[in-house]
Design a protein around this motif. Structure first.
Motif, PDB file in Angstrom:
ATOM      1  N   SER A  46       0.773  -1.344   0.016  1.00 46.29           N
ATOM      2  CA  SER A  46      -0.009  -0.002   0.041  1.00 46.29           C
ATOM      3  C   SER A  46       0.947   1.362  -0.103  1.00 46.29           C
ATOM      4  N   TRP A  47       0.271   2.378  -0.285  1.00 43.08           N
ATOM      5  CA  TRP A  47       1.131   3.554  -0.448  1.00 43.08           C
ATOM      6  C   TRP A  47      -0.044   4.665  -0.205  1.00 43.08           C
ATOM      7  N   ASP A  48      -0.399   4.689   0.824  1.00 49.43           N
ATOM      8  CA  ASP A  48      -1.672   5.722   1.697  1.00 49.43           C
ATOM      9  C   ASP A  48      -1.146   6.922   2.372  1.00 49.43           C
ATOM     10  N   ALA A  49      -1.792   8.051   2.068  1.00 45.57           N
ATOM     11  CA  ALA A  49      -1.597   9.216   3.321  1.00 45.57           C
ATOM     12  C   ALA A  49      -0.002   9.340   3.297  1.00 45.57           C
ATOM     13  N   GLY A  50       0.832   9.073   2.115  1.00 44.71           N
ATOM     14  CA  GLY A  50       2.114   9.360   2.235  1.00 44.71           C
ATOM     15  C   GLY A  50       2.985   8.419   3.069  1.00 44.71           C
ATOM     16  N   VAL A  51       2.499   7.090   3.146  1.00 47.61           N
ATOM     17  CA  VAL A  51       3.311   6.155   3.812  1.00 47.61           C
ATOM     18  C   VAL A  51       3.081   5.045   3.078  1.00 47.61           C
ATOM     19  N   LEU A  52       4.403   4.318   2.512  1.00 45.02           N
ATOM     20  CA  LEU A  52       4.578   2.970   2.026  1.00 45.02           C
ATOM     21  C   LEU A  52       4.491   2.033   3.058  1.00 45.02           C
ATOM     22  N   SER A  53       3.794   0.779   2.700  1.00 44.10           N
ATOM     23  CA  SER A  53       3.953  -0.283   3.532  1.00 44.10           C
ATOM     24  C   SER A  53       4.640  -1.465   2.634  1.00 44.10           C
ATOM     25  N   ILE A  54       5.606  -2.017   3.046  1.00 47.33           N
ATOM     26  CA  ILE A  54       6.325  -3.034   2.236  1.00 47.33           C
ATOM     27  C   ILE A  54       6.407  -4.255   3.352  1.00 47.33           C
ATOM     28  N   VAL A  55       5.972  -5.290   2.757  1.00 48.64           N
ATOM     29  CA  VAL A  55       5.973  -6.713   3.480  1.00 48.64           C
ATOM     30  C   VAL A  55       7.222  -7.615   2.903  1.00 48.64           C
ATOM     31  N   ARG A  56       7.870  -7.633   4.039  1.00 53.50           N
ATOM     32  CA  ARG A  56       9.281  -8.477   3.759  1.00 53.50           C
ATOM     33  C   ARG A  56       9.033 -10.103   3.571  1.00 53.50           C
ATOM     34  N   ARG A  57       9.897 -11.089   3.138  1.00 52.68           N
ATOM     35  CA  ARG A  57       9.631 -12.349   2.722  1.00 52.68           C
ATOM     36  C   ARG A  57       9.237 -12.769   4.020  1.00 52.68           C
ATOM     37  N   ASN A  58       9.714 -12.628   5.108  1.00 56.20           N
ATOM     38  CA  ASN A  58       9.549 -13.168   6.529  1.00 56.20           C
ATOM     39  C   ASN A  58       8.162 -12.698   6.977  1.00 56.20           C
ATOM     40  N   GLY A  59       7.429 -11.916   6.295  1.00 57.13           N
ATOM     41  CA  GLY A  59       5.965 -11.294   6.902  1.00 57.13           C
ATOM     42  C   GLY A  59       6.009 -10.048   7.684  1.00 57.13           C
ATOM     43  N   GLU A  60       7.075  -9.580   8.051  1.00 52.31           N
ATOM     44  CA  GLU A  60       7.352  -8.320   8.638  1.00 52.31           C
ATOM     45  C   GLU A  60       6.892  -7.293   7.671  1.00 52.31           C
TER      46      GLU A  60
END
Length: 331
Positions: A46-60
């Motif tokens: 996601s890229w909402d309200a100026g914040v990116l959310s990136i999910v690593r391979r380990n689920g973090e």
């Protein structure tokens, strides 16, 4: 959007790249010692309200404010593995579910609610392999009521790290206050090399049903109830391996479920006093040979990321991580 930072670093990603694998360099978090910047690689969910959310391979899930990002680019999917069989996430998810079946289940759209009296998270969690047919918040509320009626906590099993897995669902669960309790790797390998290992399989006895001694060695059994036996004996073609010990409790045990081309290995355990004698390898080899005789050609297993001894054994047998699965519990 493409711009340079300091005349050298370039951001080449946009909100339209959601769902793609990216590499982002950004300011290090407070408390991270050393470098001023750190790199995060994973799926941009996601890229909402100026914040990116990136999910690593380990689920973090890592959240990166736009203002802290100094470089970013889309990167290719991870290269195909050079060993072991090719497999899709959905195929492995279904095979592993058939190998560890609950006592009770209910479909909720593309979700399956599973219960087995609390015996293991795998048999007592939601398996989401599609959309639930209603808004996520409503689906989670339905699941909570379903598990509460059975006196069980509510878990959702998700997966990350392979095409078709559920990085976005992990983020959504965290946003709803769910907590990731445990993660494990699902690994795959070619089956024939395991069957070809030089191991003393003469000491391994195979049977179709779980015996009291086998259960006494199995550390997850607790006080065995009918649901334990029901889950363990489930599966298309299930075998139990036993190596006799000095008393009634075996020195080593294992379980294998054969399902078409796949052989799934579970519950490989050795008496701590009998370790480093090749008993785990003997159990795996005997079960692999049985699976080969039934037409299987590929192997899979699950191992928790912090189980260093088991991971070393499986590394030596050619297993490679296909994806990682996680159990989220309602916070």
């Amino acid at each position: 959007m493409e711009f340079t930072t300091g005349g050298r670093l370039v951001v080449r990603i946009t909100p339209e790249d959601q769902g793609k694998r990216v590499s982002v360099r950004h300011l290090a978090r407070p408390g991270e010692q050393g470098a001023k910047f750190t790199d995060t690689v994973g799926v941009l969910t996601s890229w909402d309200a100026g914040v990116l959310s990136i999910v690593r391979r380990n689920g973090e899930a890592v959240r990166v404010p736009e203002g802290e990002m100094v470089a970013g680019k889309v990167i290719p999917a991870e290269p195909a593995r050079r060993r072991g069989p090719a497999a899709t996430f959905r195929e492995l998810a279904l095979v592993s579910a058939r190998a560890w079946q609950p006592v009770e289940s209910e479909a909720l759209g593309g979700w399956t609610l599973r219960a087995a009296g609390g015996f293991t998270r795998r048999a007592n969690s939601v398996l989401p392999l599609g959309e639930p047919g209603m808004p996520l918040e409503d689906a989670l509320a339905y699941a909570r009521a379903w598990y509460t009626a059975r006196g069980l906590p509510t878990y959702v099993q998700t997966s990350t790290g392979a095409e078709g897995t559920q990085e976005a669902l992990c983020v959504d669960l965290e946003n709803f206050g769910w907590v990731r309790e445990v993660s494990a790797q699902l690994r795959i390998a070619a089956l024939a090399p395991i069957g070809d290992l030089d191991a003393d399989v003469s000491q391994v006895v195979l049977g179709r049903s779980v015996q009291p001694g086998w259960l006494a060695r199995y550390q997850r059994a607790g006080t065995p109830g009918p649901q334990v036996r029901a889950v363990l004996e489930s599966g298309p073609s299930t075998w139990f391996a036993t190596v006799a010990g000095d008393g009634e409790v075996p020195a080593a045990i294992g379980r294998c479920v054969i399902d078409g081309r796949w052989a799934g290995f579970m519950a490989v355990e050795v008496d701590p006093a009998q370790r480093r004698r090749g008993l785990a390898t003997a159990v795996m080899t005997a079960l692999a040979r049985q699976a080969l005789s039934e037409g299987a050609s590929a192997a899979w297993l699950q191992v928790e990321a912090d189980n260093e001894g088991a991971r070393a054994l499986y590394d030596a047998q050619g297993f490679a991580t296909h994806h990682t699965y996680h159990h989220f519990r309602q916070g």
